[in-house]
Design a protein around this motif. Structure first.
Motif, PDB file in Angstrom:
ATOM      1  N   GLY A   4      -7.056 -17.450  -3.455  1.00  0.00           N
ATOM      2  CA  GLY A   4      -6.825 -16.458  -4.487  1.00  0.00           C
ATOM      3  C   GLY A   4      -6.434 -15.085  -3.974  1.00  0.00           C
ATOM      4  O   GLY A   4      -6.040 -14.221  -4.763  1.00  0.00           O
ATOM      5  N   LEU A   5      -6.530 -14.870  -2.670  1.00  0.00           N
ATOM      6  CA  LEU A   5      -6.235 -13.542  -2.118  1.00  0.00           C
ATOM      7  C   LEU A   5      -4.748 -13.197  -2.258  1.00  0.00           C
ATOM      8  O   LEU A   5      -4.410 -12.071  -2.640  1.00  0.00           O
ATOM      9  CB  LEU A   5      -6.684 -13.439  -0.665  1.00  0.00           C
ATOM     10  CG  LEU A   5      -6.614 -12.049  -0.040  1.00  0.00           C
ATOM     11  CD1 LEU A   5      -7.447 -11.046  -0.832  1.00  0.00           C
ATOM     12  CD2 LEU A   5      -7.106 -12.095   1.402  1.00  0.00           C
ATOM     13  N   THR A   7      -2.649 -14.198  -4.524  1.00  0.00           N
ATOM     14  CA  THR A   7      -2.407 -13.883  -5.936  1.00  0.00           C
ATOM     15  C   THR A   7      -2.912 -12.489  -6.274  1.00  0.00           C
ATOM     16  O   THR A   7      -2.245 -11.724  -6.978  1.00  0.00           O
ATOM     17  CB  THR A   7      -3.082 -14.930  -6.845  1.00  0.00           C
ATOM     18  OG1 THR A   7      -2.565 -16.224  -6.507  1.00  0.00           O
ATOM     19  CG2 THR A   7      -2.839 -14.637  -8.305  1.00  0.00           C
ATOM     20  N   SER A   8      -4.083 -12.126  -5.770  1.00  0.00           N
ATOM     21  CA  SER A   8      -4.653 -10.804  -6.036  1.00  0.00           C
ATOM     22  C   SER A   8      -3.808  -9.696  -5.421  1.00  0.00           C
ATOM     23  O   SER A   8      -3.592  -8.652  -6.048  1.00  0.00           O
ATOM     24  CB  SER A   8      -6.082 -10.721  -5.501  1.00  0.00           C
ATOM     25  OG  SER A   8      -6.923 -11.616  -6.187  1.00  0.00           O
ATOM     26  N   ASN A  11      -0.648  -9.302  -7.435  1.00  0.00           N
ATOM     27  CA  ASN A  11      -0.946  -8.583  -8.671  1.00  0.00           C
ATOM     28  C   ASN A  11      -1.075  -7.087  -8.403  1.00  0.00           C
ATOM     29  O   ASN A  11      -0.526  -6.261  -9.129  1.00  0.00           O
ATOM     30  CB  ASN A  11      -2.229  -9.132  -9.301  1.00  0.00           C
ATOM     31  CG  ASN A  11      -2.558  -8.459 -10.599  1.00  0.00           C
ATOM     32  OD1 ASN A  11      -1.756  -8.429 -11.522  1.00  0.00           O
ATOM     33  ND2 ASN A  11      -3.757  -7.897 -10.673  1.00  0.00           N
ATOM     34  N   TYR A  12      -1.788  -6.724  -7.345  1.00  0.00           N
ATOM     35  CA  TYR A  12      -1.971  -5.320  -6.982  1.00  0.00           C
ATOM     36  C   TYR A  12      -0.634  -4.633  -6.694  1.00  0.00           C
ATOM     37  O   TYR A  12      -0.421  -3.480  -7.070  1.00  0.00           O
ATOM     38  CB  TYR A  12      -2.891  -5.209  -5.766  1.00  0.00           C
ATOM     39  CG  TYR A  12      -3.132  -3.798  -5.326  1.00  0.00           C
ATOM     40  CD1 TYR A  12      -3.995  -2.969  -6.042  1.00  0.00           C
ATOM     41  CD2 TYR A  12      -2.495  -3.276  -4.208  1.00  0.00           C
ATOM     42  CE1 TYR A  12      -4.217  -1.661  -5.643  1.00  0.00           C
ATOM     43  CE2 TYR A  12      -2.707  -1.970  -3.812  1.00  0.00           C
ATOM     44  CZ  TYR A  12      -3.570  -1.167  -4.529  1.00  0.00           C
ATOM     45  OH  TYR A  12      -3.775   0.129  -4.138  1.00  0.00           O
ATOM     46  N   ILE A  48     -12.873 -11.005  -0.482  1.00  0.00           N
ATOM     47  CA  ILE A  48     -12.932 -11.520  -1.854  1.00  0.00           C
ATOM     48  C   ILE A  48     -13.737 -10.577  -2.741  1.00  0.00           C
ATOM     49  O   ILE A  48     -13.383 -10.333  -3.883  1.00  0.00           O
ATOM     50  CB  ILE A  48     -13.533 -12.942  -1.874  1.00  0.00           C
ATOM     51  CG1 ILE A  48     -12.613 -13.903  -1.115  1.00  0.00           C
ATOM     52  CG2 ILE A  48     -13.738 -13.418  -3.297  1.00  0.00           C
ATOM     53  CD1 ILE A  48     -11.196 -14.001  -1.659  1.00  0.00           C
ATOM     54  N   GLU A  50     -15.046  -7.235  -4.389  1.00  0.00           N
ATOM     55  CA  GLU A  50     -14.426  -5.938  -4.701  1.00  0.00           C
ATOM     56  C   GLU A  50     -15.207  -4.844  -3.990  1.00  0.00           C
ATOM     57  O   GLU A  50     -16.205  -4.331  -4.482  1.00  0.00           O
ATOM     58  CB  GLU A  50     -14.425  -5.691  -6.221  1.00  0.00           C
ATOM     59  CG  GLU A  50     -13.472  -6.555  -6.990  1.00  0.00           C
ATOM     60  CD  GLU A  50     -12.010  -6.232  -6.717  1.00  0.00           C
ATOM     61  OE1 GLU A  50     -11.698  -5.152  -6.183  1.00  0.00           O
ATOM     62  OE2 GLU A  50     -11.173  -7.079  -7.044  1.00  0.00           O
ATOM     63  N   ARG A  54     -11.590  -4.990   0.934  1.00  0.00           N
ATOM     64  CA  ARG A  54     -10.530  -5.500   0.048  1.00  0.00           C
ATOM     65  C   ARG A  54      -9.573  -4.372  -0.328  1.00  0.00           C
ATOM     66  O   ARG A  54      -8.354  -4.540  -0.292  1.00  0.00           O
ATOM     67  CB  ARG A  54     -11.158  -6.116  -1.193  1.00  0.00           C
ATOM     68  CG  ARG A  54     -10.170  -6.753  -2.160  1.00  0.00           C
ATOM     69  CD  ARG A  54     -10.949  -7.403  -3.296  1.00  0.00           C
ATOM     70  NE  ARG A  54     -10.129  -7.906  -4.354  1.00  0.00           N
ATOM     71  CZ  ARG A  54      -9.778  -9.174  -4.518  1.00  0.00           C
ATOM     72  NH1 ARG A  54     -10.181 -10.082  -3.634  1.00  0.00           N
ATOM     73  NH2 ARG A  54      -9.043  -9.552  -5.538  1.00  0.00           N
ATOM     74  N   GLU A  55     -10.106  -3.234  -0.664  1.00  0.00           N
ATOM     75  CA  GLU A  55      -9.275  -2.079  -1.013  1.00  0.00           C
ATOM     76  C   GLU A  55      -8.362  -1.700   0.152  1.00  0.00           C
ATOM     77  O   GLU A  55      -7.158  -1.475  -0.042  1.00  0.00           O
ATOM     78  CB  GLU A  55     -10.162  -0.891  -1.380  1.00  0.00           C
ATOM     79  CG  GLU A  55      -9.415   0.387  -1.634  1.00  0.00           C
ATOM     80  CD  GLU A  55     -10.325   1.587  -1.785  1.00  0.00           C
ATOM     81  OE1 GLU A  55      -9.821   2.714  -1.608  1.00  0.00           O
ATOM     82  OE2 GLU A  55     -11.534   1.431  -2.049  1.00  0.00           O
ATOM     83  N   PHE A  58      -5.547  -4.264   0.627  1.00  0.00           N
ATOM     84  CA  PHE A  58      -4.491  -4.113  -0.373  1.00  0.00           C
ATOM     85  C   PHE A  58      -3.600  -2.921  -0.025  1.00  0.00           C
ATOM     86  O   PHE A  58      -2.380  -2.992  -0.140  1.00  0.00           O
ATOM     87  CB  PHE A  58      -5.100  -3.933  -1.757  1.00  0.00           C
ATOM     88  CG  PHE A  58      -5.639  -5.196  -2.375  1.00  0.00           C
ATOM     89  CD1 PHE A  58      -5.917  -6.319  -1.630  1.00  0.00           C
ATOM     90  CD2 PHE A  58      -5.893  -5.243  -3.726  1.00  0.00           C
ATOM     91  CE1 PHE A  58      -6.426  -7.474  -2.197  1.00  0.00           C
ATOM     92  CE2 PHE A  58      -6.398  -6.387  -4.329  1.00  0.00           C
ATOM     93  CZ  PHE A  58      -6.664  -7.508  -3.562  1.00  0.00           C
TER      94      PHE A  58
END
Length: 100
Positions: A4-5, A7-8, A11-12, A48, A50, A54-55, A58
């Motif tokens: 799922g990373l 996809t995330s 999206n970001y 994974i 939040e 993760r920030e 991204f």
């Protein structure tokens, strides 16, 4: 790479289209970003949840896609240092079974 990373991150970054070659390229960027942040932190981070790792991942991907990787470390120096210190304190506490 955690499920799922990709996809995330897409999206970001506002990537709404399907592109196999683009996904492969972005997967490489994500993998390199994870290695870089793990090296800075001195440990394997969870991307994974939040949280700050993760920030930062991204943002790393955003900078690489913008051809501005050299600016990432400059602009996020404070956050990278805090991440390094936080993970170092966690390792110290685990090694010494103490609460600081």
């Amino acid at each position: 790479m955690p499920e799922g990373l990709l996809t995330s991150v897409k999206n970001y970054l506002g990537i709404t289209w399907d592109d196999e070659a683009g996904d492969e390229k972005l997967s490489g960027i994500i993998a390199r970003g994870m290695k870089y942040l793990n090296m800075i932190a001195g440990t394997e981070l969870d991307y994974i949840v939040e949280d700050k790792p993760r920030e930062l991942l991204f943002e790393y991907c955003r900078y690489v896609r913008s051809n501005a990787l050299e600016q990432f470390q400059i602009n996020f120096r404070h956050e990278l240092l805090l991440l390094q210190l936080h993970e170092g304190v966690k390792r110290y506490e685990e090694a010494n079974n103490t609460d600081i």
